[in-house]
Design a protein around this motif. Sequence first.
Motif, PDB file in Angstrom:
ATOM      1  N   CYS A  38       1.831  12.357  -5.515  1.00 27.03           N
ATOM      2  CA  CYS A  38       2.615  10.760  -5.470  1.00 27.03           C
ATOM      3  C   CYS A  38       1.313  10.509  -4.991  1.00 27.03           C
ATOM      4  CB  CYS A  38       3.357  10.808  -3.753  1.00 27.03           C
ATOM      5  SG  CYS A  38       2.200  11.294  -2.459  1.00 27.03           S
ATOM      6  N   ILE A  39       1.070   9.215  -5.032  1.00 27.96           N
ATOM      7  CA  ILE A  39      -0.160   7.872  -4.994  1.00 27.96           C
ATOM      8  C   ILE A  39       0.674   7.312  -3.558  1.00 27.96           C
ATOM      9  CG2 ILE A  39      -1.898   6.756  -6.106  1.00 27.96           C
ATOM     10  CD1 ILE A  39      -1.130   7.677  -8.614  1.00 27.96           C
ATOM     11  N   SER A  74     -12.080   8.319   4.922  1.00 26.11           N
ATOM     12  CA  SER A  74     -11.987   9.358   4.443  1.00 26.11           C
ATOM     13  C   SER A  74     -11.117   9.628   3.908  1.00 26.11           C
ATOM     14  CB  SER A  74     -12.687  10.424   5.382  1.00 26.11           C
ATOM     15  OG  SER A  74     -12.129  11.813   4.389  1.00 26.11           O
ATOM     16  N   ALA A  75     -10.708  10.527   2.451  1.00 22.39           N
ATOM     17  CA  ALA A  75      -9.186  10.283   2.548  1.00 22.39           C
ATOM     18  C   ALA A  75      -8.653  11.704   2.111  1.00 22.39           C
ATOM     19  CB  ALA A  75      -8.322   9.255   1.585  1.00 22.39           C
ATOM     20  N   ASP A  76      -7.265  12.058   2.348  1.00 20.45           N
ATOM     21  CA  ASP A  76      -7.485  13.689   1.607  1.00 20.45           C
ATOM     22  C   ASP A  76      -6.083  12.810   0.888  1.00 20.45           C
ATOM     23  OD1 ASP A  76      -6.452  15.714   1.150  1.00 20.45           O
ATOM     24  OD2 ASP A  76      -6.136  16.905   3.363  1.00 20.45           O
ATOM     25  N   GLU A  77      -6.399  13.457  -0.903  1.00 16.72           N
ATOM     26  CA  GLU A  77      -7.023  13.980  -1.582  1.00 16.72           C
ATOM     27  C   GLU A  77      -8.362  13.108  -1.782  1.00 16.72           C
ATOM     28  OE1 GLU A  77      -5.387  15.109  -4.771  1.00 16.72           O
ATOM     29  OE2 GLU A  77      -3.239  16.230  -3.483  1.00 16.72           O
ATOM     30  N   ARG A  78      -8.273  11.584  -2.139  1.00 18.70           N
ATOM     31  CA  ARG A  78      -9.679  11.001  -2.367  1.00 18.70           C
ATOM     32  C   ARG A  78      -9.263   9.880  -2.320  1.00 18.70           C
ATOM     33  NH1 ARG A  78     -13.744  13.263  -5.406  1.00 18.70           N
ATOM     34  NH2 ARG A  78     -14.966  11.141  -5.308  1.00 18.70           N
ATOM     35  N   GLY A 123      -1.186  17.651  -4.384  1.00 18.80           N
ATOM     36  CA  GLY A 123      -0.696  18.625  -3.917  1.00 18.80           C
ATOM     37  C   GLY A 123      -1.164  19.568  -5.179  1.00 18.80           C
ATOM     38  N   ASN A 124      -0.304  20.535  -4.613  1.00 16.78           N
ATOM     39  CA  ASN A 124      -1.200  22.692  -5.904  1.00 16.78           C
ATOM     40  C   ASN A 124      -0.301  21.862  -6.703  1.00 16.78           C
ATOM     41  OD1 ASN A 124      -2.935  22.800  -3.758  1.00 16.78           O
ATOM     42  ND2 ASN A 124      -1.350  24.549  -2.479  1.00 16.78           N
ATOM     43  N   ALA A 125       0.760  21.577  -7.063  1.00 12.93           N
ATOM     44  CA  ALA A 125       2.016  21.287  -7.819  1.00 12.93           C
ATOM     45  C   ALA A 125       1.066  20.539  -9.629  1.00 12.93           C
ATOM     46  CB  ALA A 125       3.260  21.266  -7.956  1.00 12.93           C
ATOM     47  N   MET A 182      -9.946  19.533  -3.002  1.00 16.86           N
ATOM     48  CA  MET A 182      -9.030  20.565  -1.958  1.00 16.86           C
ATOM     49  C   MET A 182      -7.612  19.120  -1.013  1.00 16.86           C
ATOM     50  SD  MET A 182     -11.227  23.492  -0.299  1.00 16.86           S
ATOM     51  CE  MET A 182      -9.769  24.499  -0.406  1.00 16.86           C
ATOM     52  N   GLY A 183      -7.609  19.776  -0.307  1.00 17.74           N
ATOM     53  CA  GLY A 183      -6.453  18.742  -0.024  1.00 17.74           C
ATOM     54  C   GLY A 183      -6.293  19.560   1.627  1.00 17.74           C
TER      55      GLY A 183
END
Length: 640
Positions: free
Chosen positions: A21-22, A42-46, A92-94, A101-102
């Motif tokens: 998602c965003i 900062s953010a995860d993922e960015r 995410g990984n999908a 990375m996350g």
Amino acid sequence: MLIDTHDNIWMEPESGISSPCIIVFRNCFSLEDNKNIHLKFSADERCMLFLDGKKIAEGPERGTAEHWYYGEFLQEIPAGDHILTARVLCFGNAHWALGQMGIRPGLWIYGAENLLYSDWECQVLEGCRLIRPLPDWGAFPKIRTDADFNWDVLNGKGGSWQPVRYYKDQRPLNSPELPSMRSESIRNFSWDGQTVVFPEYHCAWAEYEFSGNGRVDIRWKESSEPDGSLWDFGNYDSFEISGNKVRWTDYWWHAGQRIEFRFTGDVSVDMLRFYDTGYPFELKKPLYSTNPTKRKLLRMAWKTLQCCSYETFMDCPYFEQLQYVGDSRIEALCVMAATGDYRLPRKALRMLGDGIQPDGTMFCRYPTREKATDWITGMDEALLIPGFAILYIQMVHDFAVNGDDENLIRELIPKLNRIVDWLERYRGEDLILNEVPGWNFIDWVDGWHRGIPPYCEDGTGCTLNLMYVISLRNLAEMESLCGCPQRETKLMKIAEEVYEAVNEIFFDHKKNCFAEDAEHRVFSEHAQIFALLAGYDHGTLSALSSGKLAECSIYFSFYLFEVCALFELDSVAAHRMKKYYELTSVGGDTLPEEFKNFRSRCHAWSANILYFHFREHALFSNIKYFKNYSKKIDVEINAL
């Protein structure tokens, strides 16, 4: 510098996050007077930050789970009402952006307590789908929007905003290691209403404004020539427009020379803006040669290195955007020689070192979303390349010789010893490496399946073992410099055992050269190159000059040129340089992955000739155990 984890209060939607998602976070605030704003974020993922709809920052700098970063922003803001928004990517990984990375998705903002209001809100974007990219499988996903998409979200308006939930995240946050990436307006391009063509290769951020009713599809292509195949892959972004003028700002840059548009309805493009990006290198001296073909080749190599250097090194900016050990070693050497800037090489060493597991196995590329369990279960053995783990030791040694950070070397040496201890499990009674698990890739050579020398699929071979000899000596030298004589002695003992065993098993006395396999069926330039670098004196120079061996690709030609410089093999270097010169006439201003049948038109390891243009000493002359160690090497390859 690390931010105290007690301050690491992050935020996420109150309803939680379901990737991919965003998410857009917003803070509405007012100022009575003009005021400077200094934010850490900062953010995860960015994320990308916008102030009143205008982009002001992007980040944080790409890192690993072990080394996460924060970004900074400083700007004067005028008095009045404002909205700060942050578009956060949670793929995410999908939906792989494989090198991004996350850990746990969210946003962190610090340092503006007297400016921003405490009440943050957020909105998970609806009316859009994220499509896994193909064939650029390592890049960011493509987006498809529909009529429900909120085009006003970056202005902090429209849609449904919900409260955020705060949580404490324990990850340490590191200050940026690198300067800001370039963001330079691109004005030189053609636009015929259907296609944008750049006269040169770019890694570029894009902004568009559209109006009308209908749909617009956008796809980037490496080459400036038309090719319809990428449409078939679904390799494009797609936006539904419903009458109003809307603006789209890409959430990641694209690479290539051509952008194609498809329209349905009466959609029009009202604005196109592009910003060239990449690491802000500066050359130590001009790319000059009296040979015009060489000048062009050097410019192509420099452009290639620029396009493959961002917050990490990359193999190629279009397809994968991944930091591989084999590619990064060559990139780091070129950067240190050509610019004297050690920041990106230093960071690459640390990031790649984070990919070394407790048992000594090592990701061939890092950072990555992939898991070590993938190779343990056999799901993806391509993640584990023994030769790249061995070359990583040599890459650290390169920095020990050329760099300026002894503390980093001391930090990495225990990880290098883990690699050696892991490899030692696979030395058999014959004292050489056998059956090392993973993908025994050496080089892309015609007739070698998946880059593996024939009969060496089970994790052995002459080149692999000779590379290991040099890496053991490199590590022994670093241990000596760091005051560990016992470890130095042990490593040298192993190195000499492998060295003698390689001579016994792989040297063919009839052909007077080294074979790749124990039965002496395959003979390559690669084995002779590393035999010479390891100090063997068996007349292998003649074999390397014969033209009868399996030839190195453009990647491994780096090591061929090093041998040519050390042993003054100008005719061999000149013969190989003909292949490089041929690339100057195939079109484009970057160098491809291979001499022929290349997939990527911009690939980092192909820039290797820059090292030989700028270097001040021969790489392997610094190995104190090398046979010609005491000889001053200042031979320039005449063909270069």
